[in-house]
Write a protein that holds these residues in place. Structure first.
Motif, short mmCIF file in Angstrom:
data_model
loop_
_atom_site.label_atom_id
_atom_site.label_comp_id
_atom_site.label_asym_id
_atom_site.label_seq_id
_atom_site.Cartn_x
_atom_site.Cartn_y
_atom_site.Cartn_z
N ASN A 237 -38.88 -20.21 -64.51
CA ASN A 237 -38.26 -21.47 -64.94
C ASN A 237 -36.90 -21.63 -64.27
OD1 ASN A 237 -37.60 -23.82 -66.51
ND2 ASN A 237 -36.47 -22.51 -67.91
N GLY A 254 -35.97 -16.69 -65.64
CA GLY A 254 -35.46 -18.02 -65.95
C GLY A 254 -33.99 -18.18 -65.65
N ASN A 272 -32.55 -15.65 -70.82
CA ASN A 272 -31.70 -16.72 -70.29
C ASN A 272 -30.96 -17.48 -71.38
OD1 ASN A 272 -33.97 -17.98 -71.35
ND2 ASN A 272 -34.14 -19.48 -69.70
#
Length: 393
Positions: A237, A254, A272
């Motif tokens: 992500n 992420g 994250n």
């Protein structure tokens, strides 16, 4: 005209990535900053950077030169101003110099003698490591428009599910079957000879650069960039992987930036978001402390040639230097100095002899030589980062 990209004051804010490259070689969006400028200018560029990097990234200086601050990303309006610069003119954004025309040697520039031209429009500036992923959506969009203008995408195979297919571009030689590409929230770019394996699900903005691979059933949330010759699996992500790096298995990555020649072991995960949802702080090499990012989501910053073993867990806002090797259970500390070997139970110094043996083998697998110049750069980084490794290592 001779165009030279210089590092500028942001260089130290972009460590550990600028330990091994000039600012111009940072990848954000689809292209590196250098590739963007050269595409817009229609000229090759050279580099003004740290002395120890100059053998690999040399500067060619002529009688007339335009110096460009590499932390600023080009656009049509800015490039027009740069191309039309006259002697002793400089382009500024607020207090920052973007570009200037000079005949002087670079240590003699006095901007008080220059005519200042103000650039007043919005511009993307890469000033901190976290800007690389947090500004990646805008950079992908601009690069997508630059690279695909007046060009036609290769045909999307019938087995590929698409949403907003007109916002998807596939280069020659790319392979993809039985994948899902959703470009409704941003463009999707599949580079030359890249491969999206079956079952992968991608939501843009997304860039899979030349010769890169998404492995079976990958789950990708944009804005994400997978650099050339990299292999990615699992869940990713809003991250940028520069190139020649592998995250080949399940696990979450992420809001992160991964340098070149890195490898994340199977089931590596990074946090994250802090449990208390507080602002994330990242290690700052200038202050030798942790600095505010202004971000609630911020993951892993990993420098070139670093590796981690299977099941490695990284805390929110972890910075890993160059040529670190991390393994074992538990969370390693959230600043791992370059050439560190170990994990949660402690670190020792990763000796250059051993690190170079690994680098040579890893690069040979991609038919790239680990040169004497590469070796000299890493030896400099080893000495330069000694202060952050424990005295008893």
């Amino acid at each position: 005209m001779n165009y030279i990209l210089f590092d500028g004051p942001s260089r130290n804010n972009l460590l550990p990535f600028t330990f091994t490259r000039p600012v111009a070689e940072i990848r954000v969006g689809i292209l590196t900053i250098r590739e963007k400028w050269e595409k817009y200018l229609g000229f090759t560029t050279t580099t003004l950077t740290e002395d120890y990097l100059s053998d690999k990234f040399p500067m060619v200086e002529m009688d007339f030169n335009v110096m460009i601050n590499a932390s600023f990303l080009p656009n049509k309006e800015l490039v027009a101003m740069v191309i039309n610069l006259k002697e002793n003119q400089a382009v500024f954004k607020d207090e920052d110099v973007i570009a200037f025309y000079t005949k002087d040697t670079q240590d003699e520039v006095d901007f008080n003698t220059y005519e200042a031209l103000e650039y007043e429009s919005d511009i993307i500036k890469i000033d901190h490591t976290w800007d690389i992923f947090s500004k990646n959506a805008l950079a992908i969009q601009e690069d997508f428009e630059l690279l695909t203008h007046d060009r036609k995408s290769q045909t999307i195979p019938n087995s590929v599910n698409t949403i907003n297919a007109q916002n998807i571009f596939i280069e020659n030689g790319a392979k993809l079957e039985f994948a899902t590409l959703n470009a409704s929230s941003g463009p999707i770019y599949i580079g030359k000879n890249a491969e999206v394996m079956e079952g992968s699900i991608v939501r843009g903005p997304f860039a899979l650069c030349d010769n890169a691979t998404l492995k079976l059933a990958s789950k990708i949330y944009g804005p994400t960039t997978v650099g050339p010759h990299s292999k990615v699996g699992g869940e990713v992500n809003n991250s940028v992987i520069f190139g020649y790096s592998n995250k080949g298995h399940d696990g979450f990555l992420g809001n992160s930036v991964i340098g070149e020649w890195c490898n994340l072991g199977a089931d590596t995960n990074n946090s994250n978001l802090k449990n208390n949802y507080a602002e994330v702080r990242l290690w700052n090499y200038n202050t030798q402390g942790f600095a505010k990012t202004g971000l609630q989501f911020c993951g892993l910053m990993m420098g070139d040639h670093s590796k981690c073993g299977i099941n490695t867990m990284f805390n929110t806002g972890t910075v890993v230097g160059v040529s670190a090797n991390i393994f074992g259970s538990g969370f390693p500390r959230n600043f791992v100095p370059s050439f560190s070997w170990g994990g949660n139970s402690g670190f020792t110094t990763y000796l250059t002899k051993k690190a170079f043996e690994v680098a040579k083998v890893v690069m040979q697998r991609r038919d790239i030589e680990f040169s004497d110049i590469d070796k000299a750069i890493l030896e400099h980084v080893f000495e330069d980062t000694k202060q952050w490794r424990k005295k008893d290592d």
